[in-house]
Design a protein around this motif. Structure first.
Motif, PDB file in Angstrom:
ATOM      1  N   ASN A 148       0.796  -1.231   0.000  1.00 30.16           N
ATOM      2  CA  ASN A 148       0.000   0.000   0.000  1.00 30.16           C
ATOM      3  C   ASN A 148       0.828   1.280   0.000  1.00 30.16           C
ATOM      4  OD1 ASN A 148       0.889  -0.153   2.616  1.00 30.16           O
ATOM      5  ND2 ASN A 148      -1.093   0.253   3.542  1.00 30.16           N
ATOM      6  N   ASP A 149       2.119   1.186  -0.264  1.00 24.77           N
ATOM      7  CA  ASP A 149       2.973   2.367  -0.364  1.00 24.77           C
ATOM      8  C   ASP A 149       2.620   3.135  -1.640  1.00 24.77           C
ATOM      9  OD1 ASP A 149       5.844   3.466  -1.542  1.00 24.77           O
ATOM     10  OD2 ASP A 149       5.576   3.783   0.616  1.00 24.77           O
ATOM     11  N   ARG A 150       2.207   4.376  -1.488  1.00 21.68           N
ATOM     12  CA  ARG A 150       1.700   5.164  -2.617  1.00 21.68           C
ATOM     13  C   ARG A 150       2.760   5.372  -3.708  1.00 21.68           C
ATOM     14  NH1 ARG A 150      -3.023   7.869  -2.791  1.00 21.68           N
ATOM     15  NH2 ARG A 150      -3.272   7.701  -0.554  1.00 21.68           N
ATOM     16  N   GLU A 151       4.011   5.628  -3.356  1.00 26.71           N
ATOM     17  CA  GLU A 151       5.062   5.844  -4.351  1.00 26.71           C
ATOM     18  C   GLU A 151       5.273   4.604  -5.205  1.00 26.71           C
ATOM     19  OE1 GLU A 151       8.973   7.399  -3.467  1.00 26.71           O
ATOM     20  OE2 GLU A 151       8.066   8.841  -2.106  1.00 26.71           O
ATOM     21  N   LYS A 152       5.364   3.450  -4.559  1.00 29.65           N
ATOM     22  CA  LYS A 152       5.564   2.202  -5.293  1.00 29.65           C
ATOM     23  C   LYS A 152       4.360   1.886  -6.161  1.00 29.65           C
ATOM     24  CE  LYS A 152       8.661   0.189  -1.884  1.00 29.65           C
ATOM     25  NZ  LYS A 152       8.818  -0.854  -0.873  1.00 29.65           N
ATOM     26  N   LEU A 153       3.165   2.152  -5.649  1.00 27.34           N
ATOM     27  CA  LEU A 153       1.955   1.906  -6.430  1.00 27.34           C
ATOM     28  C   LEU A 153       1.882   2.817  -7.645  1.00 27.34           C
ATOM     29  CD1 LEU A 153      -0.703   1.354  -3.642  1.00 27.34           C
ATOM     30  CD2 LEU A 153      -0.024  -0.283  -5.385  1.00 27.34           C
ATOM     31  N   ASN A 154       2.239   4.083  -7.476  1.00 29.28           N
ATOM     32  CA  ASN A 154       2.237   5.010  -8.612  1.00 29.28           C
ATOM     33  C   ASN A 154       3.187   4.525  -9.705  1.00 29.28           C
ATOM     34  OD1 ASN A 154       0.345   6.749  -7.480  1.00 29.28           O
ATOM     35  ND2 ASN A 154       1.897   8.073  -6.586  1.00 29.28           N
ATOM     36  N   ALA A 155       4.364   4.073  -9.315  1.00 31.64           N
ATOM     37  CA  ALA A 155       5.342   3.579 -10.285  1.00 31.64           C
ATOM     38  C   ALA A 155       4.828   2.321 -10.983  1.00 31.64           C
ATOM     39  CB  ALA A 155       6.673   3.304  -9.597  1.00 31.64           C
ATOM     40  N   ALA A 156       4.235   1.410 -10.215  1.00 35.00           N
ATOM     41  CA  ALA A 156       3.707   0.176 -10.799  1.00 35.00           C
ATOM     42  C   ALA A 156       2.537   0.455 -11.730  1.00 35.00           C
ATOM     43  CB  ALA A 156       3.294  -0.794  -9.685  1.00 35.00           C
ATOM     44  N   ALA A 157       1.705   1.412 -11.393  1.00 31.41           N
ATOM     45  CA  ALA A 157       0.565   1.764 -12.255  1.00 31.41           C
ATOM     46  C   ALA A 157       1.052   2.368 -13.562  1.00 31.41           C
ATOM     47  CB  ALA A 157      -0.369   2.724 -11.528  1.00 31.41           C
ATOM     48  N   GLU A 158       2.095   3.171 -13.522  1.00 28.44           N
ATOM     49  CA  GLU A 158       2.658   3.750 -14.738  1.00 28.44           C
ATOM     50  C   GLU A 158       3.210   2.657 -15.647  1.00 28.44           C
ATOM     51  OE1 GLU A 158       2.473   6.853 -15.917  1.00 28.44           O
ATOM     52  OE2 GLU A 158       1.216   7.270 -14.169  1.00 28.44           O
TER      53      GLU A 158
END
Length: 61
Positions: A47-57
């Motif tokens: 649930n880490d927002r930075e890692k999720l943003n990168a994975a979504a990109e």
């Protein structure tokens, strides 16, 4: 982890509260992915927002 709505600030915003539907919906809309894809990313990455943003990109490419 329950999201305490009485607490506001930066520390709580570093994570996506997977148990809160509106946060998952917001994350999915922000990245142009489906809610199912967002839920799968949260399960896989955490649930880490930075890692999720990168994975979504990466998922969109």
């Amino acid at each position: 982890m329950a999201d305490d709505k009485a607490k506001r600030g930066g520390t709580d915003r570093r994570q996506v509260a997977a148990g809160q539907g509106y946060e998952v919906n917001y994350f999915a809309r922000k990245h142009g992915i489906s809610r199912d894809q967002a839920e799968n990313l949260i399960k896989r990455v955490g649930n880490d927002r930075e890692k999720l943003n990168a994975a979504a990109e990466k998922l969109k490419k």
